[in-house]
Design a protein around this motif. Structure first.
Motif, PDB file in Angstrom:
ATOM      1  N   LYS A 162      -6.589  -2.596 -23.498  1.00 34.34           N
ATOM      2  CA  LYS A 162      -5.845  -1.650 -24.339  1.00 34.34           C
ATOM      3  C   LYS A 162      -4.799  -2.355 -25.201  1.00 34.34           C
ATOM      4  N   TYR A 163      -4.361  -3.545 -24.792  1.00 30.43           N
ATOM      5  CA  TYR A 163      -3.356  -4.252 -25.569  1.00 30.43           C
ATOM      6  C   TYR A 163      -3.922  -4.782 -26.883  1.00 30.43           C
ATOM      7  N   LYS A 164      -5.237  -4.895 -26.973  1.00 30.89           N
ATOM      8  CA  LYS A 164      -5.848  -5.364 -28.210  1.00 30.89           C
ATOM      9  C   LYS A 164      -5.758  -4.314 -29.316  1.00 30.89           C
ATOM     10  N   PHE A 165      -5.527  -3.047 -28.932  1.00 33.14           N
ATOM     11  CA  PHE A 165      -5.330  -2.015 -29.951  1.00 33.14           C
ATOM     12  C   PHE A 165      -3.974  -2.186 -30.627  1.00 33.14           C
ATOM     13  N   ILE A 166      -3.013  -2.756 -29.901  1.00 36.85           N
ATOM     14  CA  ILE A 166      -1.695  -3.012 -30.467  1.00 36.85           C
ATOM     15  C   ILE A 166      -1.715  -4.284 -31.296  1.00 36.85           C
ATOM     16  N   ASP A 167      -2.325  -5.329 -30.740  1.00 32.80           N
ATOM     17  CA  ASP A 167      -2.438  -6.616 -31.437  1.00 32.80           C
ATOM     18  C   ASP A 167      -3.791  -7.210 -31.067  1.00 32.80           C
ATOM     19  N   PRO A 168      -4.722  -7.321 -31.996  1.00 36.47           N
ATOM     20  CA  PRO A 168      -6.067  -7.818 -31.689  1.00 36.47           C
ATOM     21  C   PRO A 168      -6.080  -9.259 -31.208  1.00 36.47           C
ATOM     22  N   ASN A 169      -4.965  -9.973 -31.366  1.00 38.00           N
ATOM     23  CA  ASN A 169      -4.892 -11.372 -30.946  1.00 38.00           C
ATOM     24  C   ASN A 169      -4.064 -11.567 -29.678  1.00 38.00           C
ATOM     25  N   GLU A 170      -3.804 -10.466 -28.977  1.00 40.06           N
ATOM     26  CA  GLU A 170      -2.969 -10.560 -27.778  1.00 40.06           C
ATOM     27  C   GLU A 170      -3.636  -9.799 -26.629  1.00 40.06           C
ATOM     28  N   SER A 171      -3.514 -10.333 -25.451  1.00 46.01           N
ATOM     29  CA  SER A 171      -4.105  -9.699 -24.276  1.00 46.01           C
ATOM     30  C   SER A 171      -3.171  -9.871 -23.087  1.00 46.01           C
ATOM     31  N   LYS A 172      -3.105  -8.844 -22.248  1.00 49.40           N
ATOM     32  CA  LYS A 172      -2.333  -8.937 -21.020  1.00 49.40           C
ATOM     33  C   LYS A 172      -3.311  -9.010 -19.852  1.00 49.40           C
ATOM     34  N   SER A 173      -3.035  -9.905 -18.912  1.00 46.84           N
ATOM     35  CA  SER A 173      -3.933 -10.114 -17.773  1.00 46.84           C
ATOM     36  C   SER A 173      -3.120 -10.355 -16.510  1.00 46.84           C
ATOM     37  N   TYR A 174      -3.806 -10.305 -15.378  1.00 47.65           N
ATOM     38  CA  TYR A 174      -3.190 -10.760 -14.134  1.00 47.65           C
ATOM     39  C   TYR A 174      -4.232 -11.484 -13.306  1.00 47.65           C
ATOM     40  N   CYS A 175      -3.785 -12.466 -12.580  1.00 50.59           N
ATOM     41  CA  CYS A 175      -4.654 -13.242 -11.692  1.00 50.59           C
ATOM     42  C   CYS A 175      -4.060 -13.198 -10.291  1.00 50.59           C
ATOM     43  N   SER A 176      -4.913 -13.094  -9.298  1.00 48.83           N
ATOM     44  CA  SER A 176      -4.448 -13.045  -7.921  1.00 48.83           C
ATOM     45  C   SER A 176      -5.194 -14.062  -7.069  1.00 48.83           C
ATOM     46  N   VAL A 177      -4.518 -14.563  -6.068  1.00 49.02           N
ATOM     47  CA  VAL A 177      -5.117 -15.445  -5.066  1.00 49.02           C
ATOM     48  C   VAL A 177      -4.844 -14.838  -3.698  1.00 49.02           C
ATOM     49  N   GLU A 178      -5.912 -14.553  -2.953  1.00 47.12           N
ATOM     50  CA  GLU A 178      -5.814 -14.066  -1.582  1.00 47.12           C
ATOM     51  C   GLU A 178      -6.217 -15.197  -0.652  1.00 47.12           C
ATOM     52  N   SER A 179      -5.423 -15.437   0.384  1.00 45.85           N
ATOM     53  CA  SER A 179      -5.708 -16.562   1.262  1.00 45.85           C
ATOM     54  C   SER A 179      -5.398 -16.240   2.719  1.00 45.85           C
ATOM     55  N   VAL A 180      -6.083 -16.937   3.621  1.00 49.77           N
ATOM     56  CA  VAL A 180      -5.800 -16.862   5.055  1.00 49.77           C
ATOM     57  C   VAL A 180      -5.803 -18.274   5.618  1.00 49.77           C
ATOM     58  N   LEU A 181      -4.903 -18.520   6.553  1.00 49.80           N
ATOM     59  CA  LEU A 181      -4.818 -19.803   7.243  1.00 49.80           C
ATOM     60  C   LEU A 181      -5.260 -19.593   8.680  1.00 49.80           C
ATOM     61  N   LEU A 182      -6.341 -20.264   9.058  1.00 47.76           N
ATOM     62  CA  LEU A 182      -6.979 -20.056  10.361  1.00 47.76           C
ATOM     63  C   LEU A 182      -6.741 -21.251  11.277  1.00 47.76           C
ATOM     64  N   ASP A 183      -6.274 -20.964  12.485  1.00 53.78           N
ATOM     65  CA  ASP A 183      -6.152 -22.004  13.513  1.00 53.78           C
ATOM     66  C   ASP A 183      -7.542 -22.254  14.092  1.00 53.78           C
ATOM     67  N   VAL A 184      -8.076 -23.435  13.892  1.00 53.54           N
ATOM     68  CA  VAL A 184      -9.460 -23.726  14.289  1.00 53.54           C
ATOM     69  C   VAL A 184      -9.620 -23.681  15.802  1.00 53.54           C
ATOM     70  N   ARG A 185      -8.628 -24.085  16.564  1.00 52.64           N
ATOM     71  CA  ARG A 185      -8.747 -24.129  18.015  1.00 52.64           C
ATOM     72  C   ARG A 185      -8.922 -22.743  18.628  1.00 52.64           C
ATOM     73  N   SER A 186      -8.181 -21.775  18.134  1.00 50.00           N
ATOM     74  CA  SER A 186      -8.219 -20.437  18.723  1.00 50.00           C
ATOM     75  C   SER A 186      -8.993 -19.431  17.895  1.00 50.00           C
ATOM     76  N   GLY A 187      -9.131 -19.686  16.600  1.00 51.29           N
ATOM     77  CA  GLY A 187      -9.783 -18.724  15.723  1.00 51.29           C
ATOM     78  C   GLY A 187      -8.847 -17.638  15.237  1.00 51.29           C
ATOM     79  N   ILE A 188      -7.545 -17.822  15.436  1.00 48.15           N
ATOM     80  CA  ILE A 188      -6.554 -16.826  15.036  1.00 48.15           C
ATOM     81  C   ILE A 188      -6.053 -17.109  13.617  1.00 48.15           C
ATOM     82  N   VAL A 189      -5.909 -16.055  12.832  1.00 44.14           N
ATOM     83  CA  VAL A 189      -5.322 -16.173  11.502  1.00 44.14           C
ATOM     84  C   VAL A 189      -3.805 -16.232  11.677  1.00 44.14           C
ATOM     85  N   VAL A 190      -3.221 -17.377  11.354  1.00 38.94           N
ATOM     86  CA  VAL A 190      -1.790 -17.572  11.580  1.00 38.94           C
ATOM     87  C   VAL A 190      -0.952 -17.214  10.364  1.00 38.94           C
TER      88      VAL A 190
END
Length: 234
Positions: free
Chosen positions: A153-181
């Protein structure tokens, strides 16, 4: 080789957020809790009515060696135009190097590196990933996935501009127990504006997304390092 400054993207970071799980208080654990878990607490994906196993998982207190290896696994398949141009290859390499360098900055981490692809099967259950990480002699497994969305929708205001978002989802797993720490979700939002010299607006957006992903991964690494610096020692 193209001169990098000819396709510089104007990025204005507008908002970011990082939400990480909170470490469990020490007084939560029962006095008789034992870390002698034999083959590990997580032996299957479904426990059914095994209340004892559930209690063990809830009360298990993770302890790690003085020095640890973190195996990194990327779950998403996006490549961010890696082979489109040398500029994108350099940006990808810089992103990875910065992420690994920050993880290795912890005094409790002697190595952080990507889990070899040949060890990872298509079935990515917790037991399978634990075995793969163990074969790599990793104490922890950091799995993450990234995604980006753009608001047209931001291109309707300015055809040369865009608004975006990027996300990173992560988990850290203890290999010995299998628990997400630790779990961390980091979001970076930004606007990208095409400038003179950009080859096309799609490339402008992709370069902006790479910058946002790099910042989000940096936030994840910071949370992991903070956790590592305080986790009890074996």
């Amino acid at each position: 080789m193209k001169v990098i400054y000819l396709i510089i993207t104007c990025i204005f970071l507008q908002a970011c957020s990082t939400v990480a799980s909170v470490n469990r208080p020490a007084h939560y654990y029962q006095e008789n809790t034992s870390n002698d878990s034999g083959n590990g607490l997580v032996e299957s994906a479904i426990f059914g009515n095994d209340d004892k196993k559930i209690i063990e998982l809830l009360n298990y207190r993770v302890k790690l060696p003085e020095k640890n290896r973190i195996a990194i696994l990327k779950l998403s398949t996006d490549n961010y135009w890696r082979f489109y141009s040398n500029d994108f290859t350099q940006l990808n390499d810089s992103l990875v190097d910065s992420f690994i360098t920050k993880l290795r900055s912890s005094e409790r981490v002697y190595d952080a590196s990507f889990l070899p692809a040949m060890l990872v099967s298509e079935k990515r259950s917790v037991p399978v990933l634990r075995e793969a990480a163990a074969r790599y002699q990793a104490d922890l497994l950091l799995a993450y996935r990234s995604s980006c969305q753009s608001y047209n929708k931001y291109k309707f205001i300015d055809p040369n501009e865009s608004k975006s978002y990027c996300s990173v989802e992560s988990v850290l797993l203890d290999v010995r127990s299998g628990i997400v720490v630790k779990s961390v979700v980091s979001v970076e939002s930004f606007t990208s504006k095409e400038v003179a010299g950009d080859i096309n607006f799609s490339e402008t957006i992709k370069k902006a997304e790479l910058e946002a992903i790099a910042k989000a991964l940096g936030n994840v690494a910071t949370e992991v390092v903070n956790y590592m610096d305080g986790v009890p020692r074996i």
